[in-house]
Design an enzyme around this catalytic site. Structure first.
Site, mmCIF file in Angstrom:
data_model
loop_
_atom_site.group_PDB
_atom_site.id
_atom_site.type_symbol
_atom_site.label_atom_id
_atom_site.label_comp_id
_atom_site.label_asym_id
_atom_site.label_seq_id
_atom_site.Cartn_x
_atom_site.Cartn_y
_atom_site.Cartn_z
ATOM 1 N N HIS A 106 5.278 5.099 13.162
ATOM 2 C CA HIS A 106 5.946 4.676 11.395
ATOM 3 C C HIS A 106 6.333 5.524 12.057
ATOM 4 O O HIS A 106 6.812 6.788 11.764
ATOM 5 C CB HIS A 106 4.335 5.029 10.898
ATOM 6 C CG HIS A 106 4.545 5.078 9.707
ATOM 7 N ND1 HIS A 106 3.404 4.465 8.885
ATOM 8 C CD2 HIS A 106 5.510 5.682 8.779
ATOM 9 C CE1 HIS A 106 4.032 4.218 7.497
ATOM 10 N NE2 HIS A 106 4.939 5.845 7.578
ATOM 11 N N ARG A 158 0.940 -1.023 0.266
ATOM 12 C CA ARG A 158 0.237 -0.370 0.122
ATOM 13 C C ARG A 158 1.133 1.359 0.085
ATOM 14 O O ARG A 158 0.852 1.992 -0.993
ATOM 15 C CB ARG A 158 -0.809 0.404 0.653
ATOM 16 C CG ARG A 158 -2.257 1.269 1.087
ATOM 17 C CD ARG A 158 -1.619 2.372 0.983
ATOM 18 N NE ARG A 158 -1.402 2.908 2.173
ATOM 19 C CZ ARG A 158 -1.110 3.740 3.122
ATOM 20 N NH1 ARG A 158 -0.797 4.875 2.114
ATOM 21 N NH2 ARG A 158 -0.341 3.889 4.071
ATOM 22 N N ASP A 159 1.852 1.050 0.917
ATOM 23 C CA ASP A 159 2.109 2.895 1.364
ATOM 24 C C ASP A 159 3.479 2.888 0.815
ATOM 25 O O ASP A 159 3.722 3.865 0.015
ATOM 26 C CB ASP A 159 2.219 2.511 2.707
ATOM 27 C CG ASP A 159 3.590 3.909 3.640
ATOM 28 O OD1 ASP A 159 3.430 5.029 2.067
ATOM 29 O OD2 ASP A 159 3.437 4.709 4.008
ATOM 30 N N HIS A 185 10.402 7.032 9.057
ATOM 31 C CA HIS A 185 10.475 6.701 8.014
ATOM 32 C C HIS A 185 12.038 7.132 8.090
ATOM 33 O O HIS A 185 12.834 6.472 9.185
ATOM 34 C CB HIS A 185 10.272 8.725 7.120
ATOM 35 C CG HIS A 185 9.069 8.260 6.220
ATOM 36 N ND1 HIS A 185 9.107 8.862 5.150
ATOM 37 C CD2 HIS A 185 8.039 7.701 6.913
ATOM 38 C CE1 HIS A 185 7.986 7.607 4.869
ATOM 39 N NE2 HIS A 185 7.132 7.516 5.819
ATOM 40 N N CYS A 227 7.199 11.100 1.206
ATOM 41 C CA CYS A 227 6.335 11.951 0.717
ATOM 42 C C CYS A 227 6.181 12.972 -0.255
ATOM 43 O O CYS A 227 7.289 13.248 0.086
ATOM 44 C CB CYS A 227 5.583 12.267 2.449
ATOM 45 S SG CYS A 227 4.830 13.699 2.331
ATOM 46 N N ASN A 283 9.699 5.096 3.522
ATOM 47 C CA ASN A 283 9.505 4.265 5.261
ATOM 48 C C ASN A 283 10.680 3.505 5.264
ATOM 49 O O ASN A 283 11.738 3.087 4.846
ATOM 50 C CB ASN A 283 8.573 3.791 5.020
ATOM 51 C CG ASN A 283 7.058 3.889 4.333
ATOM 52 O OD1 ASN A 283 6.604 5.204 5.418
ATOM 53 N ND2 ASN A 283 7.231 4.461 3.361
#
Lengths: 311, 311
Positions: free
Chosen positions: A204, A13-14, A206, A235, A244
């Site tokens: 979460h 997903r991300d 990065h 992002c 991430n």
């Protein structure tokens, strides 16, 4: 001090969401199935968003329908609104993950509405879902906004409180663009655990300070983390910022320290090593290149000769 | 909890040493001069080794002769033997850095002799130098050997003790191929500080778990670190393993936590951003790409429109 740590893999997903080339549905299903065999607590499979908004994830129903569900693994999905929640529940998602930003500017840039509008819409989703499926809320930019700068911890806690009051099962506190430092992480984690002891609390991070923020969070008692295979993701509002944290790098670090991550690391590395072929480019994760610290290398032939010569 | 942290920049020695293309003497001198303006405690400028063994550093005398020395910065050099020590002292090095491995196999592979031979040779260097120039000893593979595996902490401490007994000023404890985990780092740092409280103790990490090992060491009271601009460097005996920790990433992390690194970070980032042009390829460091966490980005134009629309 040794803890059971729970990882939520977000790569499909991300991670995939910002990839420029569409990744085939077959490849997504195969990757989720491979990850299901690795021991993850949770896998964020896809997002039930508009196919126009995120064409990469336009196959959400098909992916959810075709994956092989492994008992003990939760299959969570991102849900932006009521329509997404209905589609997700029809697809038998184990959890709905809602998202909004704690920064007004980031929420406007990313979700195209003020935070209060987002909150009202998500509150309506939670009300309609009515406990049929557990809800997690991911709060973005909790350690700083790349456009606004500082986001006060009190503000993060206030948004978290409003969702806790609505009965969500969990909160994910996101360092959306990698601005957190370990001291800030420690302060945030302590405050969260004091105030929301009954909730699943996930962090979460990065990659900018990766392992150090995970370490600071574990030292503060946090046991749940998002990670993205290979470190995929990013992002768009923080150009140049790294993606991430790499799941396999973070998991290997915690396992090396003696924590129980539940993950079959050799199997995970096999999956990680297949990732560049799936996305068509190199990925940032270090461990797939270096191998685990327990994997030894042969000495050069000269060593045997020298050993003999000096013995 | 806030500490003064001292960084030793090793890019022009440890970082450049494994670069395939010769880097011009002018570029080396300019880079050291730029780094001298950034606030480092120490810069490892070059190595007085045989020009045949390491052609990249064949210009050691010329570089040491041409750099502009900034008061407060120590200019240290690697020295493999007595001849190197003499050359280094003629070049007015502020410190001689000697090196051997705590792993027999790595010492044979890297220095082509058993550890006892290395120790005897380095002990002779220390005796001849006789305190005219301070000596630091870097011990390799202290957190594991990529060929042998575990190196017991007791063995590391025993080698450290033998050099401490010879009157060295400092010890650098190296994770030569990035095998350390933060729990192991904490145990090692506590033992080192108990036993060698009077010595300068420096930790040298590689990038595999980077920030987390630095954090664990600082939490244990360590205040001296090696770092390599851009994360350049590596070890040929652990293929695929990542290079040295990136100085700028580690320094930014510690500064963000409130520690005093003495470093002018914007200036350091300028130097880091020039590095890819010097070595002719991208470098692993994250911060030069992302910018410091205090550097904000403009919001997309749509944000102003949305703000107006919803106000």
């Amino acid at each position: 001090m040794k803890q059971r740590i729970f990882f939520n893999e977000v790569v499909t997903r991300d991670g995939f969401q910002i990839e420029p080339e569409f990744i085939a549905t077959d490849a997504k299903v195969q990757l989720v199935d491979a990850l299901s065999q690795c021991g993850y607590a949770k896998i964020e499979v896809t997002s039930f968003t508009s196919p126009k908004a995120i064409p990469m994830l336009r196959d959400a129903e098909e992916v959810m329908g075709r994956i092989t569900r492994v008992p003990g693994v939760e299959y969570t999905v991102l849900v932006p609104n009521l329509r997404g929640a209905e589609r997700a529940m029809e697809s038998r998602a184990d959890e709905l993950n809602l998202v909004m930003s704690t920064s007004e500017t980031h929420n406007l840039a990313n979700l195209r509405m003020p935070r209060e509008k987002s909150f009202a819409a998500l509150a309506e989703v939670i009300r309609v879902v009515g406990g049929r499926t557990p809800v997690n809320v991911s709060l973005s930019t909790c350690f700083g906004c790349p456009m606004e700068g500082e986001v006060p911890q009190a503000e993060v806690l206030a948004w978290a409180q409003r969702f806790a009051d609505l009965g969500v099962r969990g909160l994910t506190i996101c360092d959306t663009t990698g601005m957190a430092d370990p001291a800030q992480v420690a302060r945030m984690c302590e405050a969260l655990q004091q105030r929301f002891a009954g909730l699943q609390l996930t962090l979460h991070f990065h990659n900018t300070r990766d392992g150090a923020n995970v370490l600071a969070a574990v030292q503060s008692g946090i046991t749940r983390f998002d990670g993205s295979l290979g470190g995929l993701g990013g992002c768009p509002y923080a150009p140049g910022a790294s993606g991430n944290i790499s799941s396999e790098d973070a998991i290997h670090m915690l396992a090396s320290m003696g924590h129980d991550t539940g993950i079959d690391i050799p199997r995970l590395l096999q999956v990680a090593r297949a990732l560049p072929a799936i996305v068509g480019h190199e990925v940032p994760g270090q461990l797939a290149k270096a191998g685990p610290s327990t994997q030894l290398h042969p000495a050069p032939a000269s060593v045997a000769e020298l050993r003999a010569a000096f013995s």
